[in-house]
Design a protein around this motif. Structure first.
Motif, PDB file in Angstrom:
ATOM      1  N   GLY A 138      43.090  -8.942  27.084  1.00 34.47           N
ATOM      2  CA  GLY A 138      41.914  -9.648  27.581  1.00 34.47           C
ATOM      3  C   GLY A 138      41.869 -11.099  27.118  1.00 34.47           C
ATOM      4  O   GLY A 138      42.587 -11.500  26.207  1.00 34.47           O
ATOM      5  N   ARG A 139      41.030 -11.871  27.761  1.00 39.25           N
ATOM      6  CA  ARG A 139      40.826 -13.253  27.353  1.00 39.25           C
ATOM      7  C   ARG A 139      39.981 -13.265  26.084  1.00 39.25           C
ATOM      8  O   ARG A 139      38.933 -12.641  26.014  1.00 39.25           O
ATOM      9  N   ASN A 141      38.106 -15.518  24.817  1.00 40.11           N
ATOM     10  CA  ASN A 141      36.765 -16.091  24.967  1.00 40.11           C
ATOM     11  C   ASN A 141      35.793 -15.143  25.678  1.00 40.11           C
ATOM     12  O   ASN A 141      34.610 -15.432  25.766  1.00 40.11           O
ATOM     13  N   GLU A 142      36.276 -14.006  26.157  1.00 40.77           N
ATOM     14  CA  GLU A 142      35.413 -13.031  26.814  1.00 40.77           C
ATOM     15  C   GLU A 142      35.132 -11.812  25.933  1.00 40.77           C
ATOM     16  O   GLU A 142      34.432 -10.901  26.344  1.00 40.77           O
ATOM     17  N   THR A 144      33.616  -9.671  22.664  1.00 42.80           N
ATOM     18  CA  THR A 144      32.416  -9.681  21.826  1.00 42.80           C
ATOM     19  C   THR A 144      32.820 -10.010  20.390  1.00 42.80           C
ATOM     20  O   THR A 144      34.010  -9.976  20.040  1.00 42.80           O
ATOM     21  N   ASP A 176      42.518 -23.345  32.659  1.00 48.05           N
ATOM     22  CA  ASP A 176      41.116 -23.643  32.403  1.00 48.05           C
ATOM     23  C   ASP A 176      40.842 -25.140  32.436  1.00 48.05           C
ATOM     24  O   ASP A 176      39.699 -25.564  32.441  1.00 48.05           O
TER      25      ASP A 176
END
Length: 179
Positions: A138-139, A141-142, A144, A176
């Protein structure tokens, strides 16, 4: 067919400044899909994706001089075709292919580390790396705050995974950028 023929007569395509070239499976056949990347529109869908199909389309293409860049996947066939028809024009790797390759490399690194932990005394670690798969893919920055803690634990324990994850995030960060 009648509808398509009517629409084709009314169609007035303008050669895009940023041309996209990819493929899609339509009716059980791979077809080359040519897009206008800037307006996010289909420009043309060819009957196939062979060199003959592409040459038949690009040879008579009007206003080739308008094309300033071509975005395509990393297939050598497309790269060679673009180089032939648009020499000197920058070719840009399609972001989805680059991101998939970065994710695949991350996954290969994770599997490689798991492979080194085959002995019974490492079973807990193997399961943990299996469970943390989506944190690594996963990214960052995404995630928790709790997920970041778990990810940081994996990265601290396995430097190879930390390096692979940082490289993956670096590739993703390229896309980005605002320009």
């Amino acid at each position: 067919d009648d509808y398509r023929n009517t629409e084709e007569k009314l169609r007035m395509p303008v050669t895009p400044r940023v041309l996209g070239l990819d493929e899609a499976m339509i009716g059980g056949v791979y077809r080359a899909v040519i897009t206008n990347v800037e307006s996010n529109d289909f420009f043309e869908i060819l009957e196939g994706r062979t060199r003959q199909h592409l040459d038949a389309y690009f040879n008579p293409m009007p206003d080739k001089h308008r094309v300033e860049a071509v975005v395509t996947d990393l297939w050598n066939h497309y790269r060679a075709t673009i180089q032939h028809h648009f020499p000197g024009i920058p070719q840009i790797a399609d972001r989805f292919h680059v991101m998939r390759m970065a994710s695949d490399a991350m996954e290969n690194a994770r599997k490689s580390v798991r492979q080194t932990l085959k002995a019974k005394q490492h079973e807990t670690e193997r399961i943990m790396l299996k469970d943390r798969r989506f944190l690594l893919l996963g990214r960052q920055n995404e995630l928790t705050a709790a997920e970041i803690v778990l990810l940081d634990e994996v990265k601290a324990k396995y430097p190879l995974l930390a390096a692979a994850h940082n490289a993956k995030e670096g590739f993703f960060a390229l896309y980005d950028a605002p320009d």
